[in-house]
Design a protein around this motif. Structure first.
Motif, PDB file in Angstrom:
ATOM      1  N   ASN A 365      -9.344  -0.957  42.380  1.00  0.00           N
ATOM      2  CA  ASN A 365      -8.273  -1.951  42.456  1.00  0.00           C
ATOM      3  C   ASN A 365      -8.744  -3.366  42.097  1.00  0.00           C
ATOM      4  N   ALA A 366      -9.926  -3.478  41.485  1.00  0.00           N
ATOM      5  CA  ALA A 366     -10.367  -4.779  40.977  1.00  0.00           C
ATOM      6  C   ALA A 366      -9.791  -4.978  39.586  1.00  0.00           C
ATOM      7  N   MET A 367      -9.236  -6.161  39.323  1.00  0.00           N
ATOM      8  CA  MET A 367      -8.628  -6.466  38.014  1.00  0.00           C
ATOM      9  C   MET A 367      -7.679  -5.340  37.590  1.00  0.00           C
ATOM     10  N   PRO A 368      -6.612  -5.099  38.354  1.00  0.00           N
ATOM     11  CA  PRO A 368      -5.750  -3.934  38.132  1.00  0.00           C
ATOM     12  C   PRO A 368      -5.031  -3.902  36.787  1.00  0.00           C
ATOM     13  N   GLU A 369      -4.843  -5.072  36.132  1.00  0.00           N
ATOM     14  CA  GLU A 369      -4.111  -5.129  34.861  1.00  0.00           C
ATOM     15  C   GLU A 369      -5.034  -5.252  33.654  1.00  0.00           C
ATOM     16  N   LEU A 370      -6.358  -5.123  33.854  1.00  0.00           N
ATOM     17  CA  LEU A 370      -7.313  -5.336  32.773  1.00  0.00           C
ATOM     18  C   LEU A 370      -7.065  -4.365  31.614  1.00  0.00           C
ATOM     19  N   GLU A 371      -6.955  -4.929  30.386  1.00  0.00           N
ATOM     20  CA  GLU A 371      -6.715  -4.120  29.187  1.00  0.00           C
ATOM     21  C   GLU A 371      -7.890  -4.127  28.222  1.00  0.00           C
ATOM     22  N   ARG A 372      -8.689  -5.189  28.232  1.00  0.00           N
ATOM     23  CA  ARG A 372      -9.796  -5.283  27.278  1.00  0.00           C
ATOM     24  C   ARG A 372     -11.022  -5.875  27.969  1.00  0.00           C
ATOM     25  N   LEU A 373     -12.164  -5.173  27.828  1.00  0.00           N
ATOM     26  CA  LEU A 373     -13.440  -5.624  28.388  1.00  0.00           C
ATOM     27  C   LEU A 373     -14.432  -5.777  27.241  1.00  0.00           C
ATOM     28  N   GLU A 374     -14.970  -6.990  27.055  1.00  0.00           N
ATOM     29  CA  GLU A 374     -15.915  -7.264  25.981  1.00  0.00           C
ATOM     30  C   GLU A 374     -17.250  -7.699  26.575  1.00  0.00           C
ATOM     31  N   LEU A 375     -18.317  -6.999  26.215  1.00  0.00           N
ATOM     32  CA  LEU A 375     -19.659  -7.322  26.690  1.00  0.00           C
ATOM     33  C   LEU A 375     -20.566  -7.538  25.486  1.00  0.00           C
ATOM     34  N   ARG A 376     -21.262  -8.673  25.460  1.00  0.00           N
ATOM     35  CA  ARG A 376     -22.194  -8.982  24.365  1.00  0.00           C
ATOM     36  C   ARG A 376     -23.551  -9.288  24.988  1.00  0.00           C
ATOM     37  N   PHE A 377     -24.621  -8.628  24.520  1.00  0.00           N
ATOM     38  CA  PHE A 377     -25.890  -8.706  25.246  1.00  0.00           C
ATOM     39  C   PHE A 377     -27.062  -8.248  24.389  1.00  0.00           C
ATOM     40  N   GLU A 387     -13.913   3.344  35.201  1.00  0.00           N
ATOM     41  CA  GLU A 387     -12.867   4.372  35.367  1.00  0.00           C
ATOM     42  C   GLU A 387     -11.777   3.936  36.332  1.00  0.00           C
ATOM     43  N   ASN A 388     -12.025   2.853  37.082  1.00  0.00           N
ATOM     44  CA  ASN A 388     -11.035   2.366  38.053  1.00  0.00           C
ATOM     45  C   ASN A 388      -9.921   1.552  37.402  1.00  0.00           C
ATOM     46  N   HIS A 389     -10.062   1.275  36.104  1.00  0.00           N
ATOM     47  CA  HIS A 389      -9.064   0.446  35.411  1.00  0.00           C
ATOM     48  C   HIS A 389      -8.074   1.345  34.669  1.00  0.00           C
ATOM     49  N   ALA A 390      -6.954   1.584  35.281  1.00  0.00           N
ATOM     50  CA  ALA A 390      -5.955   2.491  34.706  1.00  0.00           C
ATOM     51  C   ALA A 390      -5.337   1.935  33.426  1.00  0.00           C
ATOM     52  N   GLU A 391      -5.284   0.592  33.298  1.00  0.00           N
ATOM     53  CA  GLU A 391      -4.637  -0.035  32.137  1.00  0.00           C
ATOM     54  C   GLU A 391      -5.615  -0.366  31.017  1.00  0.00           C
ATOM     55  N   LEU A 392      -6.909  -0.061  31.211  1.00  0.00           N
ATOM     56  CA  LEU A 392      -7.923  -0.430  30.229  1.00  0.00           C
ATOM     57  C   LEU A 392      -7.713   0.319  28.913  1.00  0.00           C
ATOM     58  N   LYS A 393      -7.620  -0.439  27.817  1.00  0.00           N
ATOM     59  CA  LYS A 393      -7.370   0.147  26.495  1.00  0.00           C
ATOM     60  C   LYS A 393      -8.596   0.065  25.586  1.00  0.00           C
ATOM     61  N   VAL A 394      -9.402  -0.997  25.721  1.00  0.00           N
ATOM     62  CA  VAL A 394     -10.541  -1.205  24.827  1.00  0.00           C
ATOM     63  C   VAL A 394     -11.754  -1.684  25.611  1.00  0.00           C
ATOM     64  N   VAL A 395     -12.914  -1.063  25.329  1.00  0.00           N
ATOM     65  CA  VAL A 395     -14.205  -1.566  25.815  1.00  0.00           C
ATOM     66  C   VAL A 395     -15.031  -1.893  24.574  1.00  0.00           C
ATOM     67  N   HIS A 396     -15.393  -3.154  24.435  1.00  0.00           N
ATOM     68  CA  HIS A 396     -16.127  -3.609  23.253  1.00  0.00           C
ATOM     69  C   HIS A 396     -17.551  -3.948  23.661  1.00  0.00           C
ATOM     70  N   LEU A 397     -18.526  -3.180  23.168  1.00  0.00           N
ATOM     71  CA  LEU A 397     -19.932  -3.401  23.482  1.00  0.00           C
ATOM     72  C   LEU A 397     -20.627  -3.947  22.245  1.00  0.00           C
ATOM     73  N   ALA A 398     -21.039  -5.199  22.283  1.00  0.00           N
ATOM     74  CA  ALA A 398     -21.682  -5.848  21.141  1.00  0.00           C
ATOM     75  C   ALA A 398     -23.150  -6.082  21.469  1.00  0.00           C
ATOM     76  N   LEU A 399     -24.001  -5.368  20.767  1.00  0.00           N
ATOM     77  CA  LEU A 399     -25.441  -5.474  20.983  1.00  0.00           C
ATOM     78  C   LEU A 399     -26.040  -6.411  19.937  1.00  0.00           C
ATOM     79  N   VAL A 400     -26.688  -7.462  20.402  1.00  0.00           N
ATOM     80  CA  VAL A 400     -27.261  -8.433  19.477  1.00  0.00           C
ATOM     81  C   VAL A 400     -28.511  -7.874  18.811  1.00  0.00           C
ATOM     82  N   LYS A 401     -29.339  -7.158  19.586  1.00  0.00           N
ATOM     83  CA  LYS A 401     -30.554  -6.557  19.034  1.00  0.00           C
ATOM     84  C   LYS A 401     -30.303  -5.102  18.663  1.00  0.00           C
TER      85      LYS A 401
END
Length: 433
Positions: A365-377, A387-401
């Protein structure tokens, strides 16, 4: 196809005349009022010579100015819109000719190779928008203060931190009261007075400098506090020394109408007044510690739609203080950053960007309306609870190295497996190099 249809209809109705580029259009039969010159073909320049340009009100150009339009053609007496964004070959004579277009309302020199505005710009008394972003112009002449109808000043370059120095007369003589956007500016010392700009909606400061031992910024803080009670709804502050942001932490009355806020400076804790911005929907924090307690403080922002935490990846920009703040990302909750249940009711977009991202754990139930998660690292220590985000549509993982490609694939597989166990729809996972 849609663009071609729109252009064809616009030409058919004599709404716009397009010359050059990929457009093979018949010459206009009547007067030209809105002209778009594309490409630098000399043949196209000859085509314009056959046209009746005495009624041109709007001119948009692409390519090289010298080969497309001779300088004498800038003497269009009734031009109101002049867009030269990205044009090359811009010379001082062009600037001088532009300043003779006395009816000009909109002027864009963005990304041109101009370096200075002539003092005669003060003659453009009808000018409402001046766009000089990403140019070599770093100072406005005092005559700019004569433009009482000027509404938007867009300058500086956010990427390179080039900023625009304002004329002292603006503050001293309380000029330009109609300004709504003042973007990309440099402020030297804390003596600048913006109290009179009560129509201001956006203030973007790209550079702050102290003078001598004066680091109080009392006048500037007072201006932001005062304007926050009027129409200020977007505030951007880039402060590499972080002295101003430390002073801003004591703000007694928050700018209550802010809908977008960006603070770039070294901070471990978020200023308490930020948590009182009830209509804020976009928040960007650069070089601010990504910690559980900071996220918990922000979770009560009812209208927040977009949240970004970012850090520099370039080694020379990671001074000891920045490195300490990056280390702070791990010092809460036994090395984890936990997004707790409740709060962030309307949050749709989250961006976390840092060389080293700690273990990120999303509670149920954290960030219940989250649709897009972007991580750059460069390195991500772990990710759980997606898996707790029922509304999540996109996970964007950007690896610099590129060396960590296996790590991102492993994280993606972990996300897919965790989501499948819940029976929920698996979000689209994007792996970007």
């Amino acid at each position: 196809m849609i663009l071609e249809h729109i252009v064809a209809k616009a030409i058919e109705e004599n709404f716009i005349t397009v010359v050059g580029g990929n457009w093979l259009m018949p010459p206009p039969s009547g007067k030209v009022r809105r002209l778009s010159l594309q490409g630098s073909d000399s043949k196209r320049s000859k085509d314009t010579e056959k046209m009746n340009l005495s009624h041109v009100r709007s001119l948009t150009m692409f390519g090289n100015l010298n080969s497309q339009l001779p300088s004498h053609s800038f003497k269009f007496g009734i031009v109101q819109v002049l867009d030269l964004e990205g044009c090359t070959g811009f010379k001082q004579q062009h600037a001088n000719e532009i300043c003779k277009m006395l009816l000009l309302k909109y002027l864009s020199l963005r990304r041109t190779d101009t370096k200075k505005l002539p003092k005669t710009i003060g003659k453009l008394v009808n000018l409402e928008t001046l766009d000089i972003r990403e140019t070599g112009i770093v100072e406005l002449p005092n005559t700019i203060c004569q433009l009482e109808k000027l509404v938007n000043i867009l300058g500086g370059d956010k990427t390179t931190r080039v900023a625009l120095k304002l004329p002292e007369e603006l503050s001293r003589k309380k000029k330009m009261n109609s300004l709504r956007i003042l973007s990309g500016i440099e402020i030297i010392g804390g003596s600048v007075d913006l109290h009179h700009l009560t129509e201001l909606r956006k203030l973007a400061i790209y550079k702050l400098k102290t003078v001598g031992s004066d680091v109080s910024f009392k006048e500037l803080i007072s201006s932001i506090e005062y304007l926050g009670g009027y129409s200020l709804h977007t505030l951007i502050i880039v402060d590499e020394s972080s002295e101003f942001l430390k002073s801003l932490a004591v703000l007694s009355t928050p700018p209550k109408f802010l809908v977008a806020l960006e603070l770039s400076g070294k901070m471990v804790m978020i200023p308490s007044w930020v948590t009182k911005l009830n209509v804020l929907n976009k928040l960007t924090l650069s070089v601010t510690a990504l910690r559980t307690d900071n996220l918990e403080h922000l979770s009560n922002l009812k209208a927040l739609f977009s949240l970004t935490f970012s850090f520099p990846f370039i080694a020379e920009k990671q001074d000891p203080e920045t490195q300490t703040i990056i280390a702070q990302n791990k010092l809460c909750s036994d090395g984890k950053v936990i997004v707790r249940s409740g709060g962030f009711e309307k949050l749709k977009l989250v961006r976390f960007s840092a060389p080293l991202l700690p273990l990120l754990s999303f509670s149920k139930n954290a960030m219940p309306e989250l649709e897009r998660l972007e991580l750059r690292f460069n390195m991500l220590e772990g990710l759980s609870g997606v898996e707790n985000h029922a509304e999540l549509k996109v996970v964007h993982l950007a690896l610099v190295k590129k060396s960590g490609e296996k790590m991102t694939k492993k994280i993606a597989s972990h996300i897919e497996a965790a989501v499948k166990k819940t029976g929920a729809t698996t979000p689209r996972i994007i792996l970007a190099p």
